[in-house]
Design an enzyme around this catalytic site. Structure first.
Site, PDB file in Angstrom:
ATOM      1  N   LYS A  11      80.214  16.731  -4.210  1.00  0.00           N
ATOM      2  CA  LYS A  11      80.502  16.474  -5.620  1.00  0.00           C
ATOM      3  C   LYS A  11      79.572  15.373  -6.128  1.00  0.00           C
ATOM      4  O   LYS A  11      79.027  14.570  -5.383  1.00  0.00           O
ATOM      5  CB  LYS A  11      81.957  16.069  -5.841  1.00  0.00           C
ATOM      6  CG  LYS A  11      82.378  14.710  -5.210  1.00  0.00           C
ATOM      7  CD  LYS A  11      82.059  13.502  -6.058  1.00  0.00           C
ATOM      8  CE  LYS A  11      82.391  12.202  -5.313  1.00  0.00           C
ATOM      9  NZ  LYS A  11      81.821  10.999  -5.952  1.00  0.00           N
ATOM     10  N   ASP A 136      89.708  11.096  -2.788  1.00  0.00           N
ATOM     11  CA  ASP A 136      88.871  12.191  -3.289  1.00  0.00           C
ATOM     12  C   ASP A 136      89.273  13.564  -2.746  1.00  0.00           C
ATOM     13  O   ASP A 136      88.782  14.590  -3.224  1.00  0.00           O
ATOM     14  CB  ASP A 136      87.390  11.958  -2.920  1.00  0.00           C
ATOM     15  CG  ASP A 136      86.700  10.998  -3.878  1.00  0.00           C
ATOM     16  OD1 ASP A 136      87.242  10.744  -4.968  1.00  0.00           O
ATOM     17  OD2 ASP A 136      85.604  10.507  -3.536  1.00  0.00           O
TER      18      ASP A 136
END
Length: 287
Positions: A11, A136
């Site tokens: 990401k 995350d």
């Protein structure tokens, strides 16, 4: 089923704001997260007993120091899985890069073991368990484009951004996320990213509206400590990037381009000037 495979996508943060520090040491954040086309490859195989993690990178731990192991252990205990599992990792995402490499591997464990052992977890359950491994992990379980709030676990899915080409470069330095957050004095930060404006631009499919709002408050710490990050950003902008930004706590930098030629030029310049060897041309990926 005795074996399954899973890709774990990296990401970037199109925007990252830190709102406040909690008493427990965590920080409240407001971020726009985006999956990109760089991924690790994981293979899951049933074995008689135990958890075995293997990797193709010697510097990575294969015990509880690895989020893969911890995710597998959590699921084994929660669902009282009697068989064992071997998880093999082929690592392509740069390590300690601000791209959630460890978290996305842990997220892949939730998906992989869910399939392999027929655990019947829905995404909500996986995210609720995933946050126990790392802030995350819930986003990485979900993937795509998302507004991330709280400590990162409060997620709002967003539409895919307009098509773009990315140049992503990780300089040969490792940045401690703990160091960055400990040295972030949020009360002194005057300029905060317009995350709400970026979310609106994403909803409207306005690439320029997105790139004009790209900002990351953690740059106030990391760039000061590692000026090479600013040098890489400069090279990307000189090559025609709409904008360039550090991802997460760094040191990875990404540039957003409308044409592949510009992204490829940036990659060549960064490699030639030895600012980074791990350089990729890729794109946004939506799950």
């Amino acid at each position: 089923m005795e074996k399954t495979e899973r890709r774990a996508y990296a990401k970037i943060n199109l925007g990252l704001d830190v709102l406040r520090r909690r008493e427990n040491g965590y920080h409240d954040v407001k971020m726009v997260m985006q999956t990109v086309g760089i991924y690790d490859e994981l293979t899951f195989e049933k074995i008689k007993e135990g958890i075995i993690v293997t990797t193709d990178k010697e510097e990575l731990p294969t015990d509880k120091g690895n989020l893969i192991y911890r995710a597998a252990e959590l699921l084994t205990e929660k669902y009282q899985i009697r068989e064992g599992i071997r998880i093999s990792l082929k690592k392509n995402i740069p390590i300690a890069a601000g791209m959630a490499g460890g978290s996305t591997d842990a997220a892949a464990v939730f998906h992989g073991m869910n399939t392999l052992f027929n655990l019947h977890m829905d995404e909500k359950t996986m995210r609720e368990e995933g946050v126990k491994i790392g802030a995350d992990v819930p986003y990485c379980i979900m993937g795509g484009t998302a507004l991330s709030e709280g400590i990162g676990e409060v997620l709002t899915a967003l539409p895919a951004p307009p098509k773009a080409v990315l140049c992503i470069a990780k300089p040969d330095i490792n940045v401690s996320t703990k160091f960055v957050y400990e040295n972030l004095h949020i009360e002194t930060v005057k300029d905060h990213p317009d995350i709400d404006g970026m979310v609106q631009a994403i909803r409207e499919g306005d690439l320029r509206g997105i790139t004009d709002r790209m900002a990351n408050v953690l740059e106030t710490v990391t760039v000061k400590e590692y000026p090479i990050i600013q040098e890489i950003k400069k090279k990307m902008l000189e090559s025609g990037a709409e904008n360039a930004l550090m991802s997460g706590s760094g040191p990875t930098v990404f540039g957003v381009f409308t044409e592949e030629a510009g992204a490829s030029e940036a990659m060549e310049r960064i490699r030639k000037e030895k600012l980074a060897q791990q350089v990729f041309v890729t794109e946004f990926v939506n799950m």
